[in-house]
Scaffold this active site. Structure first.
Site, PDB file in Angstrom:
ATOM      1  N   SER A 142       0.869  -1.162   0.089  1.00 22.25           N
ATOM      2  CA  SER A 142      -0.186   0.064   0.062  1.00 22.25           C
ATOM      3  C   SER A 142       0.791   1.302  -0.001  1.00 22.25           C
ATOM      4  O   SER A 142       2.099   1.121   0.500  1.00 22.25           O
ATOM      5  CB  SER A 142      -0.850   0.164   1.205  1.00 22.25           C
ATOM      6  OG  SER A 142      -1.667   1.287   1.365  1.00 22.25           O
ATOM      7  N   TYR A 156      -1.753  -0.445  10.251  1.00 25.06           N
ATOM      8  CA  TYR A 156      -1.942  -1.000   8.987  1.00 25.06           C
ATOM      9  C   TYR A 156      -0.643  -0.544   8.148  1.00 25.06           C
ATOM     10  O   TYR A 156      -0.158  -1.352   7.376  1.00 25.06           O
ATOM     11  CB  TYR A 156      -3.136  -0.379   8.426  1.00 25.06           C
ATOM     12  CG  TYR A 156      -3.129  -0.766   7.030  1.00 25.06           C
ATOM     13  CD1 TYR A 156      -3.993  -1.954   6.510  1.00 25.06           C
ATOM     14  CD2 TYR A 156      -3.057   0.370   5.814  1.00 25.06           C
ATOM     15  CE1 TYR A 156      -4.130  -2.074   5.050  1.00 25.06           C
ATOM     16  CE2 TYR A 156      -3.208   0.072   4.681  1.00 25.06           C
ATOM     17  CZ  TYR A 156      -3.497  -1.112   4.039  1.00 25.06           C
ATOM     18  OH  TYR A 156      -3.947  -1.116   2.678  1.00 25.06           O
TER      19      TYR A 156
HETATM   20  P1  NAP Z   1     -11.587  -5.723   0.482  1.00 26.66           P
HETATM   21  O1  NAP Z   1     -12.459  -5.302  -0.884  1.00 26.66           O
HETATM   22  O2  NAP Z   1     -11.811  -5.364   1.626  1.00 26.66           O
HETATM   23  O3  NAP Z   1     -11.459  -7.382   0.090  1.00 26.66           O
HETATM   24  C1  NAP Z   1     -10.660  -8.053   1.001  1.00 26.66           C
HETATM   25  C2  NAP Z   1     -10.569  -9.359   0.437  1.00 26.66           C
HETATM   26  O4  NAP Z   1      -9.574 -10.150   1.387  1.00 26.66           O
HETATM   27  C3  NAP Z   1     -11.800 -10.318   0.339  1.00 26.66           C
HETATM   28  O5  NAP Z   1     -11.547 -11.147  -0.637  1.00 26.66           O
HETATM   29  C4  NAP Z   1     -11.703 -10.997   1.759  1.00 26.66           C
HETATM   30  O6  NAP Z   1     -12.467 -12.186   1.671  1.00 26.66           O
HETATM   31  C5  NAP Z   1     -10.234 -11.133   1.977  1.00 26.66           C
HETATM   32  N1  NAP Z   1      -9.690 -11.370   3.277  1.00 26.66           N
HETATM   33  C6  NAP Z   1      -9.841 -10.593   4.208  1.00 26.66           C
HETATM   34  N2  NAP Z   1      -8.975 -11.268   5.315  1.00 26.66           N
HETATM   35  C7  NAP Z   1      -8.697 -12.507   4.884  1.00 26.66           C
HETATM   36  C8  NAP Z   1      -8.234 -13.521   5.543  1.00 26.66           C
HETATM   37  N3  NAP Z   1      -7.806 -13.546   7.001  1.00 26.66           N
HETATM   38  N4  NAP Z   1      -7.688 -14.589   4.959  1.00 26.66           N
HETATM   39  C9  NAP Z   1      -8.055 -14.781   3.596  1.00 26.66           C
HETATM   40  N5  NAP Z   1      -8.878 -13.782   2.960  1.00 26.66           N
HETATM   41  C10 NAP Z   1      -8.933 -12.456   3.587  1.00 26.66           C
HETATM   42  O7  NAP Z   1     -10.014  -5.247   0.111  1.00 26.66           O
HETATM   43  P2  NAP Z   1      -9.473  -4.370  -1.197  1.00 26.66           P
HETATM   44  O8  NAP Z   1      -9.532  -3.040  -0.993  1.00 26.66           O
HETATM   45  O9  NAP Z   1      -9.675  -5.228  -2.379  1.00 26.66           O
HETATM   46  O10 NAP Z   1      -7.800  -4.678  -0.573  1.00 26.66           O
HETATM   47  C11 NAP Z   1      -7.166  -5.924  -1.168  1.00 26.66           C
HETATM   48  C12 NAP Z   1      -5.369  -5.590  -0.675  1.00 26.66           C
HETATM   49  O11 NAP Z   1      -5.194  -4.143  -1.311  1.00 26.66           O
HETATM   50  C13 NAP Z   1      -5.311  -5.439   0.849  1.00 26.66           C
HETATM   51  O12 NAP Z   1      -4.333  -5.948   1.162  1.00 26.66           O
HETATM   52  C14 NAP Z   1      -5.189  -3.945   0.940  1.00 26.66           C
HETATM   53  O13 NAP Z   1      -4.550  -3.782   1.954  1.00 26.66           O
HETATM   54  C15 NAP Z   1      -4.716  -3.395  -0.343  1.00 26.66           C
HETATM   55  N6  NAP Z   1      -4.895  -2.170  -0.317  1.00 26.66           N
HETATM   56  C16 NAP Z   1      -6.078  -1.675  -0.765  1.00 26.66           C
HETATM   57  C17 NAP Z   1      -6.271  -0.273  -0.838  1.00 26.66           C
HETATM   58  C18 NAP Z   1      -7.677   0.426  -1.148  1.00 26.66           C
HETATM   59  O14 NAP Z   1      -7.874   1.813  -1.044  1.00 26.66           O
HETATM   60  N7  NAP Z   1      -8.656  -0.299  -1.273  1.00 26.66           N
HETATM   61  C19 NAP Z   1      -5.179   0.615  -1.043  1.00 26.66           C
HETATM   62  C20 NAP Z   1      -3.998   0.059  -0.900  1.00 26.66           C
HETATM   63  C21 NAP Z   1      -3.718  -1.284  -0.508  1.00 26.66           C
HETATM   64  P3  NAP Z   1     -14.048 -12.181   2.069  1.00 26.66           P
HETATM   65  O15 NAP Z   1     -14.756 -11.542   0.861  1.00 26.66           O
HETATM   66  O16 NAP Z   1     -14.286 -13.737   2.376  1.00 26.66           O
HETATM   67  O17 NAP Z   1     -14.299 -11.441   3.294  1.00 26.66           O
END
Ligand code: NAP
Length: 247
Positions: A142, A156
């Site tokens: 991130s 985080y």
């Molecule tokens: P999201 O929409 O909240 O989706 C999270 C995903 O992770 C879901 O598929 C969830 O599964 C899964 N998950 C959560 N805890 C888990 C666990 N303990 N074991 C296995 N799977 C798990 O998140 P996102 O925004 O797409 O983020 C994805 C990645 O990008 C993360 O690492 C996040 O830190 C990073 N990121 C995101 C942003 C942003 O602005 N969105 C920015 C920087 C970095 P379920 O569907 O079963 O709950």
């Protein structure tokens, strides 16, 4: 054709990556932890796009679950060429002084331990010296790793800093094994992760802080991940690729 496993593939950035992989005709293991419906919808979207898909439940913070999700993916597709270590969590915005140990423990269990366990399993399965055929590992870090996220979630941000360091070290460790290791560092991306941190409108609200002037879409991050997984990125390893609109 490639076979890949995406942790947290059911929603958000993981889902967009799964569907884009499907459009390339790839086979995609779609890991999720609790949301079976989202995982099945994503798998269906991957198939519609032209790929194969396997929803596979597992908590990345559990050593046994991680081993089982890799095993199920290899069993279904016959091989493994790439892994996206994407599953991650946030928690409600707080200063560090207000964070309890339960929150801190879960944050580091999922984002750090979970990512290390998945990277370790990838190293075991992809390394040529261990019977693998090489491949590509992409860690989803991130922009928070370099911004620090003061007053919101320094926990985080630190967990993502660990992923950047892992990327640098593991790329050197696995280069001779035919495995490329890179990270993408998304900025403000419109997904449900912000709601899970108690602020569904966070990406839109902070848009004025982004030089490009808007939040990003999961698909825009997926493009970078797919490129790093692909053979087009054959000379790229140890890179930390910002996909953050200049933020
Ligand atoms: P999201 O929409 O909240 O989706 C999270 C995903 O992770 C879901 O598929 C969830 O599964 C899964 N998950 C959560 N805890 C888990 C666990 N303990 N074991 C296995 N799977 C798990 O998140 P996102 O925004 O797409 O983020 C994805 C990645 O990008 C993360 O690492 C996040 O830190 C990073 N990121 C995101 C942003 C942003 O602005 N969105 C920015 C920087 C970095 P379920 O569907 O079963 O709950």
């Amino acid at each position: 054709m490639k076979s890949i496993l995406i942790t947290g593939g059911s929603r958000g950035i993981g889902r967009a990556t799964a569907v884009l992989g499907g459009a390339r005709g790839w086979s995609v293991g779609v890991n999720y932890v609790g949301n079976v419906r989202a995982a099945e919808e994503t798998a269906e979207a991957v198939r519609k796009a032209g790929g194969r898909a396997l929803p596979v439940r597992g908590d990345v913070a559990s050593e046994g679950d991680v081993a089982a999700m890799f095993e199920a993916t290899v069993k279904a597709f016959g091989s493994l060429d790439g892994v996206v270590v994407n599953a991650g969590i946030v928690a409600p915005a707080l200063p560090l002084a207000e964070m309890d140990v339960i929150r801190l423990t879960r944050m580091f269990e999922v984002n750090v331990l979970g990512s290390y366990l998945c990277a370790r399993e990838s190293a075991r399965r992809l390394s040529r010296g261990r019977g693998g055929r090489g491949g590509s590992l992409v860690l989803v870090s991130s922009a928070a790793a370099r911004l620090g996220s003061p007053g919101e979630y320094v926990d985080y941000a630190g967990s993502k800093g660990a992923l950047d360091t892992l990327t640098i070290g593991l790329a050197k460790e696995l280069g001779p094994e035919g495995v490329r290791v890179n990270a993408v560092r998304p900025g403000l991306i419109e997904t449900e992760i912000h709601a899970s941190g108690g602020r569904p409108d966070r990406a839109q609200a902070l848009a004025p802080t982004v030089p490009i002037g808007r939040p990003g879409k999961a698909e825009e991050v997926a493009e970078a991940i797919i490129w790093l997984l692909s053979d087009a990125a054959s000379y790229t390893t140890g890179a930390l690729l910002d996909v953050a609109g200049g933020r």
